[in-house]
Design a protein around this motif. Sequence first.
Motif, PDB file in Angstrom:
ATOM      1  N   LEU A 271       0.736  -1.358  -0.196  1.00  0.00           N
ATOM      2  CA  LEU A 271      -0.383  -0.485   0.105  1.00  0.00           C
ATOM      3  C   LEU A 271       0.828   1.340  -0.259  1.00  0.00           C
ATOM      4  O   LEU A 271       0.427   2.123  -0.020  1.00  0.00           O
TER       5      LEU A 271
ATOM      6  N   LYS B  81     -12.002  -4.468   0.380  1.00  0.00           N
ATOM      7  CA  LYS B  81     -10.575  -3.359   0.499  1.00  0.00           C
ATOM      8  C   LYS B  81     -10.393  -2.596   2.114  1.00  0.00           C
ATOM      9  O   LYS B  81     -10.595  -1.770   1.379  1.00  0.00           O
TER      10      LYS B  81
ATOM     11  N   GLY C 203      -7.908  -2.689   3.291  1.00  0.00           N
ATOM     12  CA  GLY C 203      -5.746  -1.534   3.771  1.00  0.00           C
ATOM     13  C   GLY C 203      -6.010  -2.242   5.295  1.00  0.00           C
ATOM     14  O   GLY C 203      -5.704  -2.988   5.683  1.00  0.00           O
TER      15      GLY C 203
END
Length: 445
Positions: A42, A191, A193
């Motif tokens: 990320l 998603k 994260g």
Amino acid sequence: MEGNLTKGPILKTLTKLAIPIMASSFLGTLYNITDMAWIGLLGSKAVAGVGVGGMFTWFSQGLAAMARMGGQVQVAQCIGRGEKEKAHGFAQAAVQLAAFMGMAYALLSLVFTKQMVGFFQLADAEAHAAAISYTKIACGLIVFSFMTLTLTGLYTAQGDSKTPFLANLIGLVTNMILDPVLILGPGPFPKLGVAGAAIATVTAQAIVMSIMILAIIVRKKENVLKGIQLFAGIPREYLGGICRIGIPTAVQGMAYCAISMVLTRMVSGYGAEAVATQRVGGQIESISWNTADGFAAALNAFIAQNYGAGKMDRVKKGYRASLWTVGIWGILITLAFVCFPRPIAEIFFHEPKAITTAVGYLIIIGFSEAFMCVELTTVGALSGLGRTKLCSIISITFTSARIPLAIILGGLMGLSGIWWALSATSIVKGIIFTCTFFWITRKRG
């Protein structure tokens, strides 16, 4: 029956207890490295945010050490003296204390999340948001971590390190499956994260705790944890005994983390890459310190039982055997960090600036690895003798020296000066703790 560590060949007894604990510590390292490797995809800002949030879970471990160390040492010494009823009393008090403190820390973390993260003055909005998200989830459900650490200590005190290892293995597998699914959201999965990494970690900790509790209920084998009542009153005798041993260890752990927070704030002035390097570097470094910490936990139980039984000769021989083992391991880690820093850094970082920063960190920190392993092992040994206050004084004094040293060296050498402040103090602590143990045990004959 509890595992008797006061009889049998010393190295065999110690190794049999240590190997599952060291393996559990490796699993703990893999937990964190797995998170970091996936979060690394990320970008360094996300890693920096998790690094800041991770500081508060680390700080909580210092607090959790009060119940864990106090319970482990008192239970092991009672077993060594043959006082089974008192061992059960101390075990119950430790579990109750861990549950209460875990919930209290979670509540405070949820109320003061913004102020806690604000301390680090993260200039980047993305890194700041990641830190807030991670802290709320990881610290809000920290009670599972408190309970897991304390139960592990109480199992170890009885000479059973296999059960915590199996529980941690199942937890690791869960974490490794959940990480990519929750962080990256492949296919139909959302998603999440950084929040996904926190959820995966907390879920794994809850599973580890549940397995250890289930093992107490299912097994017919005698265990000091059997019949524990979570909501009963804690007798003053047991609470006082745990606090006497546990508070210095907790203060030491929290002070160590608080000092690291100040240093991280200094590091943040060099950008998100520098914060990310410190966080990831710490996780890579945990290959050595988690192993040493695992051996220290085994040595702690071994020394506490033998000290309780009055067998000082076994105490000294057990320490010497441990010193050689972790010293050699630390030297191997030093060689890896100093000789192959770039391949290691490239596993976690993908931006050239971040890789260069990480390489510098690994080389400098690498020189202190053997000394740090020896320090952690010796702290475990001295704590087994009940000398947690002395450990706390030595550790806090020399760890505090990192701040003025980092200011001086940072002014002269920049970011590398801060890394050298960490490395130099670790070397000094390793030497002083070893000399202290030999001095104390020589006095006691």
